[in-house]
Design a protein around this motif. Sequence first.
Motif, PDB file in Angstrom:
ATOM      1  N   ASP A   1      49.738  56.890  44.770  1.00 22.12           N
ATOM      2  CA  ASP A   1      50.252  58.190  45.181  1.00 22.12           C
ATOM      3  C   ASP A   1      49.969  58.470  46.658  1.00 22.12           C
ATOM      4  OD1 ASP A   1      51.186  58.699  42.613  1.00 22.12           O
ATOM      5  OD2 ASP A   1      49.295  59.626  41.982  1.00 22.12           O
ATOM      6  N   VAL A   2      48.896  57.886  47.158  1.00 22.19           N
ATOM      7  CA  VAL A   2      48.504  58.034  48.557  1.00 22.19           C
ATOM      8  C   VAL A   2      48.387  56.636  49.152  1.00 22.19           C
ATOM      9  CG1 VAL A   2      46.747  58.927  50.149  1.00 22.19           C
ATOM     10  CG2 VAL A   2      47.242  60.148  48.019  1.00 22.19           C
ATOM     11  N   ALA A   3      48.812  56.454  50.375  1.00 22.04           N
ATOM     12  CA  ALA A   3      48.899  55.122  50.975  1.00 22.04           C
ATOM     13  C   ALA A   3      47.575  54.370  50.965  1.00 22.04           C
ATOM     14  CB  ALA A   3      49.435  55.229  52.396  1.00 22.04           C
ATOM     15  N   THR A   4      46.472  55.075  51.167  1.00 20.98           N
ATOM     16  CA  THR A   4      45.163  54.413  51.234  1.00 20.98           C
ATOM     17  C   THR A   4      44.523  54.210  49.869  1.00 20.98           C
ATOM     18  OG1 THR A   4      44.101  56.560  51.575  1.00 20.98           O
ATOM     19  CG2 THR A   4      44.719  55.290  53.548  1.00 20.98           C
ATOM     20  N   GLU A   5      45.113  54.814  48.831  1.00 26.66           N
ATOM     21  CA  GLU A   5      44.533  54.721  47.494  1.00 26.66           C
ATOM     22  C   GLU A   5      44.599  53.291  46.970  1.00 26.66           C
ATOM     23  OE1 GLU A   5      45.110  58.084  44.532  1.00 26.66           O
ATOM     24  OE2 GLU A   5      46.407  56.515  43.700  1.00 26.66           O
ATOM     25  N   ASN A   6      43.487  52.784  46.500  1.00 27.41           N
ATOM     26  CA  ASN A   6      43.343  51.427  45.946  1.00 27.41           C
ATOM     27  C   ASN A   6      43.474  50.327  46.994  1.00 27.41           C
ATOM     28  OD1 ASN A   6      43.129  52.567  43.353  1.00 27.41           O
ATOM     29  ND2 ASN A   6      45.340  52.438  43.015  1.00 27.41           N
ATOM     30  N   ALA A   7      43.658  50.686  48.255  1.00 28.32           N
ATOM     31  CA  ALA A   7      43.835  49.689  49.314  1.00 28.32           C
ATOM     32  C   ALA A   7      42.481  49.147  49.772  1.00 28.32           C
ATOM     33  CB  ALA A   7      44.578  50.299  50.490  1.00 28.32           C
ATOM     34  N   PHE A   8      42.503  47.937  50.346  1.00 28.87           N
ATOM     35  CA  PHE A   8      41.278  47.389  50.930  1.00 28.87           C
ATOM     36  C   PHE A   8      41.642  46.348  51.976  1.00 28.87           C
ATOM     37  CE2 PHE A   8      42.176  44.698  47.227  1.00 28.87           C
ATOM     38  CZ  PHE A   8      42.032  43.409  47.723  1.00 28.87           C
ATOM     39  N   ASP A   9      40.736  46.151  52.905  1.00 28.52           N
ATOM     40  CA  ASP A   9      40.866  45.083  53.886  1.00 28.52           C
ATOM     41  C   ASP A   9      40.269  43.812  53.313  1.00 28.52           C
ATOM     42  OD1 ASP A   9      41.989  46.843  55.692  1.00 28.52           O
ATOM     43  OD2 ASP A   9      40.073  47.272  56.697  1.00 28.52           O
ATOM     44  N   ALA A  10      40.813  42.673  53.719  1.00 30.53           N
ATOM     45  CA  ALA A  10      40.244  41.391  53.303  1.00 30.53           C
ATOM     46  C   ALA A  10      38.755  41.376  53.618  1.00 30.53           C
ATOM     47  CB  ALA A  10      40.955  40.248  54.010  1.00 30.53           C
ATOM     48  N   GLN A  11      37.960  40.876  52.688  1.00 31.92           N
ATOM     49  CA  GLN A  11      36.509  40.935  52.811  1.00 31.92           C
ATOM     50  C   GLN A  11      35.915  39.735  53.539  1.00 31.92           C
ATOM     51  OE1 GLN A  11      34.796  43.876  51.012  1.00 31.92           O
ATOM     52  NE2 GLN A  11      36.910  44.331  51.602  1.00 31.92           N
ATOM     53  N   THR A  12      36.750  38.770  53.944  1.00 33.82           N
ATOM     54  CA  THR A  12      36.254  37.553  54.568  1.00 33.82           C
ATOM     55  C   THR A  12      37.345  36.919  55.423  1.00 33.82           C
ATOM     56  OG1 THR A  12      35.324  35.333  54.149  1.00 33.82           O
ATOM     57  CG2 THR A  12      36.939  36.170  52.562  1.00 33.82           C
ATOM     58  N   ASN A  13      36.924  36.111  56.371  1.00 31.15           N
ATOM     59  CA  ASN A  13      37.849  35.321  57.184  1.00 31.15           C
ATOM     60  C   ASN A  13      37.782  33.842  56.817  1.00 31.15           C
ATOM     61  OD1 ASN A  13      38.912  37.417  58.843  1.00 31.15           O
ATOM     62  ND2 ASN A  13      37.005  37.424  60.017  1.00 31.15           N
ATOM     63  N   ILE A  14      37.271  33.524  55.646  1.00 27.81           N
ATOM     64  CA  ILE A  14      37.113  32.122  55.239  1.00 27.81           C
ATOM     65  C   ILE A  14      38.465  31.418  55.229  1.00 27.81           C
ATOM     66  CG2 ILE A  14      37.390  32.482  52.760  1.00 27.81           C
ATOM     67  CD1 ILE A  14      34.751  30.230  54.423  1.00 27.81           C
ATOM     68  N   THR A  15      38.460  30.163  55.646  1.00 23.48           N
ATOM     69  CA  THR A  15      39.662  29.332  55.621  1.00 23.48           C
ATOM     70  C   THR A  15      39.455  28.179  54.644  1.00 23.48           C
ATOM     71  OG1 THR A  15      38.817  28.130  57.539  1.00 23.48           O
ATOM     72  CG2 THR A  15      40.380  29.930  57.958  1.00 23.48           C
ATOM     73  N   ILE A  16      40.414  27.289  54.572  1.00 19.57           N
ATOM     74  CA  ILE A  16      40.410  26.246  53.547  1.00 19.57           C
ATOM     75  C   ILE A  16      39.819  24.933  54.035  1.00 19.57           C
ATOM     76  CG2 ILE A  16      41.874  24.883  51.992  1.00 19.57           C
ATOM     77  CD1 ILE A  16      43.974  27.264  52.412  1.00 19.57           C
ATOM     78  N   MET A  17      40.232  24.453  55.171  1.00 21.13           N
ATOM     79  CA  MET A  17      39.853  23.114  55.623  1.00 21.13           C
ATOM     80  C   MET A  17      38.340  22.997  55.810  1.00 21.13           C
ATOM     81  SD  MET A  17      41.373  20.881  58.830  1.00 21.13           S
ATOM     82  CE  MET A  17      40.291  21.516  60.112  1.00 21.13           C
ATOM     83  N   TRP A  18      37.800  21.879  55.349  1.00 19.55           N
ATOM     84  CA  TRP A  18      36.360  21.653  55.462  1.00 19.55           C
ATOM     85  C   TRP A  18      35.982  21.505  56.927  1.00 19.55           C
ATOM     86  CZ3 TRP A  18      32.656  22.546  52.206  1.00 19.55           C
ATOM     87  CH2 TRP A  18      31.367  22.092  52.499  1.00 19.55           C
ATOM     88  N   ASP A  19      34.891  22.138  57.318  1.00 24.14           N
ATOM     89  CA  ASP A  19      34.401  22.066  58.696  1.00 24.14           C
ATOM     90  C   ASP A  19      32.929  21.681  58.648  1.00 24.14           C
ATOM     91  OD1 ASP A  19      33.615  22.366  61.301  1.00 24.14           O
ATOM     92  OD2 ASP A  19      34.215  24.471  61.496  1.00 24.14           O
ATOM     93  N   GLU A  20      32.635  20.472  59.054  1.00 26.99           N
ATOM     94  CA  GLU A  20      31.271  19.968  58.968  1.00 26.99           C
ATOM     95  C   GLU A  20      30.331  20.700  59.915  1.00 26.99           C
ATOM     96  OE1 GLU A  20      28.829  18.246  56.751  1.00 26.99           O
ATOM     97  OE2 GLU A  20      30.881  17.498  56.526  1.00 26.99           O
ATOM     98  N   THR A  21      30.884  21.382  60.920  1.00 26.54           N
ATOM     99  CA  THR A  21      30.029  22.096  61.870  1.00 26.54           C
ATOM    100  C   THR A  21      29.674  23.508  61.400  1.00 26.54           C
ATOM    101  OG1 THR A  21      31.883  23.040  63.138  1.00 26.54           O
ATOM    102  CG2 THR A  21      31.131  20.830  63.742  1.00 26.54           C
ATOM    103  N   SER A  22      30.241  23.951  60.291  1.00 31.69           N
ATOM    104  CA  SER A  22      29.942  25.293  59.775  1.00 31.69           C
ATOM    105  C   SER A  22      28.491  25.389  59.314  1.00 31.69           C
ATOM    106  CB  SER A  22      30.861  25.626  58.595  1.00 31.69           C
ATOM    107  OG  SER A  22      32.201  25.674  58.982  1.00 31.69           O
ATOM    108  N   THR A  23      27.986  26.594  59.240  1.00 34.24           N
ATOM    109  CA  THR A  23      26.665  26.821  58.672  1.00 34.24           C
ATOM    110  C   THR A  23      26.700  26.527  57.174  1.00 34.24           C
ATOM    111  OG1 THR A  23      27.099  29.139  58.134  1.00 34.24           O
ATOM    112  CG2 THR A  23      26.245  28.654  60.349  1.00 34.24           C
ATOM    113  N   ASN A  24      25.548  26.320  56.581  1.00 33.27           N
ATOM    114  CA  ASN A  24      25.494  26.074  55.144  1.00 33.27           C
ATOM    115  C   ASN A  24      26.023  27.270  54.358  1.00 33.27           C
ATOM    116  OD1 ASN A  24      24.584  23.497  55.387  1.00 33.27           O
ATOM    117  ND2 ASN A  24      22.492  23.911  54.696  1.00 33.27           N
ATOM    118  N   SER A  25      25.815  28.477  54.877  1.00 30.98           N
ATOM    119  CA  SER A  25      26.334  29.670  54.203  1.00 30.98           C
ATOM    120  C   SER A  25      27.855  29.649  54.149  1.00 30.98           C
ATOM    121  CB  SER A  25      25.844  30.928  54.910  1.00 30.98           C
ATOM    122  OG  SER A  25      26.371  32.089  54.289  1.00 30.98           O
ATOM    123  N   ILE A  26      28.494  29.287  55.259  1.00 28.70           N
ATOM    124  CA  ILE A  26      29.953  29.204  55.280  1.00 28.70           C
ATOM    125  C   ILE A  26      30.432  28.068  54.388  1.00 28.70           C
ATOM    126  CG2 ILE A  26      31.965  28.726  56.725  1.00 28.70           C
ATOM    127  CD1 ILE A  26      30.848  31.509  57.091  1.00 28.70           C
TER     128      ILE A  26
END
Length: 536
Positions: free
Chosen positions: A417-442
Amino acid sequence: MKLINIKIFIIFSIALTSLSCTSNFENINTDPYGVSNETLEQDYYDLGAFFPGMIRMLVNTTDFKYQIAQNLTTDSWVGYLAPPTPFAGGANNTTYKMVWKNETWNSTYSEIMAPSKQIIERAREKNQPQFEAWAKLIRIYGIQKVASLHGPVIYSNYGASNTVSIYDSEEVLYKKFFEDLDEINKVLIEYIDFEGFKNFDIAYNGNVSQWLKLSNSLRLMLAMRLSNVDPQLAQEQAEKATSHQLGVLESNADNFQVQLGSERHPLNTIGYSYNDTRMSATMESFLVGFRDQRISKFFAPVTGGNMEDLVASHPEYPYKGVKNGAILNAKEKRVSFSKPGVYFTTNPDYIVLSYSNINFMLAEARLRGWDVGVMSVKDYYEEGVKASFQQWGAEGVDDYLSDDVSKPIDYKDPAADVATENAFDAQTNITIMWDETSTNSIKLERIITQKWIAGFPNSNEAWVDFRRTGFPAIEPVYKNDSDSGDGVVLVGEHIKRMRFIEEEYAENPKGIDDVLGKINGPDKISTRLWWDVNGL
């Protein structure tokens, strides 16, 4: 499914209905149909007739049970599926108002724990340890799911008394699981060529080697669950699982896949007949954002006259999800959103545990430095993705794995009923391709995010992973109806567990008094389980 003599099936069905979760453990009564003991013992029917029901109950395939035990609980909490329907006036389990509290508990105790107890006793009497081991394996697979929801459960003391049932603490419980899996494996390896399971096995057609692989895979799964709270035990058990002579699931041919027989897949009924479940907004955010070709297997495109409006931001991917924990005023406003995929209308076998997910477990284990195989973290990660694409018959896996740009998208609810109702921004910028230089958390986020996608629609273990790791990055509910009765979940946080069922308070008060000292706080949905030490 192999057909079982109908008289025998009726006898055991009647026996099953007489059993309850914590009492009434009498032996099966004399056969009222006049079938002799000799007939029952022929081809092990006296031991095996319960197994199809117990195995099928691991996925709770009865439509209504599945709906309230999984679809309106963990399916929602982990962002797989969401109802367009405002059940209970819009305040229900999906918004943390706990309307349905006990279906998995009751079904597991009445339809797995009770019959397995009968089988174990009878197998001991008849010196058939292979049936005892098989029953124990299915029992562990069933009760660990209950433990993942509630915490302590009645396991080692099950059936010991008709007056009080004492719960195992989680620390004791998991150690007992591992001890029992040791004994199960010892027995099954001795009976590896045994063919007597075949008439009752609706998963592996009586192949004992496959059940041993499943036993090891279950050990690995439980080990990963403890990776934060007891890393030494977790590593020991994970390495034991993978070093076993038969190892864990090694291909999609090994998937733990339960035949539904004449039953419909529950997502066929709930999604198409009831029109009560749809793709979640979280799935839309990740799958559309990742340009993931599995989306057309998991879900159906939107329908109706306003299709273009529903997917205006991504018309090349005509799929729309419902926000979990949303404000919902009328069911018809979101019925045109994406249903479960057409695949589910074919009533396929139900995959409980897949080779794909095993690879993601191994990737995480290798990331932690455990000796679980010769492949690298990257190789296990990519093999998990490839196995999932193969399992679902999706194309484009090589391009997908080389994508280092695509990421989850923001969500808007076109029916709000309202444009912002139930809306959300993506919670992460994670991508798919493996990156060996990433931190262990990523790296861990990347592994668990792909494990979450590949695990669809089995939400139970995905919810475990979410709580213990914080991944994938799932947005909080928009509408939080939690209260002081079942426990207040703070704004921006997520539900942590389910309370012990009301029947236990009424029928097992001494057990409840004891177990309240074995959890990390009050019996509330906001209390973390023992192994949930580093999650959200």
